[in-house]
Design a protein around this motif. Structure first.
Motif, PDB file in Angstrom:
ATOM      1  N   GLN A  71      30.765  34.478  20.271  1.00 42.84           N
ATOM      2  CA  GLN A  71      31.385  34.612  21.589  1.00 42.84           C
ATOM      3  C   GLN A  71      31.353  33.273  22.307  1.00 42.84           C
ATOM      4  O   GLN A  71      30.381  32.523  22.209  1.00 42.84           O
ATOM      5  N   VAL A  75      32.460  32.124  28.823  1.00 44.17           N
ATOM      6  CA  VAL A  75      33.159  33.369  29.178  1.00 44.17           C
ATOM      7  C   VAL A  75      32.174  34.529  29.212  1.00 44.17           C
ATOM      8  O   VAL A  75      32.214  35.366  30.126  1.00 44.17           O
ATOM      9  N   LYS A  76      31.269  34.561  28.248  1.00 50.13           N
ATOM     10  CA  LYS A  76      30.239  35.604  28.234  1.00 50.13           C
ATOM     11  C   LYS A  76      29.403  35.547  29.506  1.00 50.13           C
ATOM     12  O   LYS A  76      29.147  36.571  30.154  1.00 50.13           O
ATOM     13  N   ALA A  78      30.283  34.170  32.361  1.00 45.22           N
ATOM     14  CA  ALA A  78      31.153  34.458  33.511  1.00 45.22           C
ATOM     15  C   ALA A  78      31.228  35.959  33.762  1.00 45.22           C
ATOM     16  O   ALA A  78      31.207  36.403  34.919  1.00 45.22           O
ATOM     17  N   ARG A  79      31.286  36.739  32.707  1.00 47.66           N
ATOM     18  CA  ARG A  79      31.355  38.197  32.844  1.00 47.66           C
ATOM     19  C   ARG A  79      30.004  38.793  33.228  1.00 47.66           C
ATOM     20  O   ARG A  79      29.943  39.849  33.857  1.00 47.66           O
ATOM     21  N   TRP A  80      28.939  38.139  32.842  1.00 47.15           N
ATOM     22  CA  TRP A  80      27.570  38.607  33.080  1.00 47.15           C
ATOM     23  C   TRP A  80      27.153  38.466  34.543  1.00 47.15           C
ATOM     24  O   TRP A  80      26.402  39.293  35.072  1.00 47.15           O
ATOM     25  N   THR A 109      33.280  28.188  33.521  1.00 47.12           N
ATOM     26  CA  THR A 109      32.554  29.419  33.844  1.00 47.12           C
ATOM     27  C   THR A 109      33.006  29.942  35.202  1.00 47.12           C
ATOM     28  O   THR A 109      33.260  31.141  35.358  1.00 47.12           O
ATOM     29  N   SER A 113      35.123  33.655  36.032  1.00 48.94           N
ATOM     30  CA  SER A 113      34.252  34.671  36.612  1.00 48.94           C
ATOM     31  C   SER A 113      34.814  35.284  37.887  1.00 48.94           C
ATOM     32  O   SER A 113      35.374  34.589  38.733  1.00 48.94           O
ATOM     33  N   SER A 114      34.576  36.582  38.026  1.00 45.37           N
ATOM     34  CA  SER A 114      34.905  37.268  39.276  1.00 45.37           C
ATOM     35  C   SER A 114      33.660  37.424  40.157  1.00 45.37           C
ATOM     36  O   SER A 114      33.710  38.078  41.196  1.00 45.37           O
TER      37      SER A 114
END
Length: 185
Positions: A71, A75-76, A78-80, A109, A113-114
């Motif tokens: 992965q 990105v991983k 950013a979602r975390w 990152t 990310s949101s």
């Protein structure tokens, strides 16, 4: 505790104030947060990755091409994340963020990310007062960023002026108070 069980990324950029980011990370962990650090190349000139990996017990994200189990790591992460703190936030990094540039692991990152984003700028007073910096900060606020403004204090240049990074406890407290106030409104 406000930060308990929250996933927080701290992005450390290239400022003499980068040493304060280590204290900020420690305080967030003491409050029960899971913290990971992304370190820009300029940030690593001031504080090394070993400091942050020791504090967080996680590897430090520095390379946009880092992967974990196939992965893409930025990105991983950013979602975390629930929150992303940029401490200290240099004029350069604020400009990148305000314009959506993603040319390294930290800025990529952010863009992926949101998570809620909080920046605590630190820079020379003339840079802070520059119209370009003001424009970038205004854009970030418009984009929903919480900006913890620099304070008046002794700068690296050897005089007192606005541009000094607030103390880590103040950054954490200001962010908490302002985030809670948003939930009430």
């Amino acid at each position: 505790m406000f930060y308990q069980n929250k996933n927080i990324i701290v992005i450390v950029t290239g400022s003499i104030a980068a040493f304060k980011a280590a204290v900020l990370v420690r305080y967030l962990i003491e409050q029960g947060a899971q913290v990971r650090v992304s370190l820009t190349a300029a940030g690593a000139k001031f504080v090394g990755p070993l400091t942050f990996s020791t504090l967080t017990k996680y590897p430090v994200l520095q390379d946009i091409f880092d992967q974990n189990d196939g992965q893409v790591l930025h990105v991983k992460w950013a979602r975390w994340a629930d929150y992303i703190f940029v401490v200290p936030a240099t004029a350069d990094f604020l400009a990148k963020a305000a314009n959506g540039l993603a040319d390294d692991a930290a800025s990529s990152t952010l863009l992926a990310s949101s998570a809620r984003k909080i920046a605590a700028p630190a820079m020379n007073d003339q840079m802070w007062e520059n119209q370009a910096t003001k424009r970038n900060v205004k854009q970030l606020k418009k984009d929903g960023w919480l900006i913890i403004e620099p304070v008046v204090g002794f700068l690296a240049e050897g005089y007192d002026a606005k541009g000094r990074l607030p103390e880590p406890e103040d950054i954490i407290l200001q962010a908490q108070v302002r985030l809670l106030a948003e939930k009430v409104l």
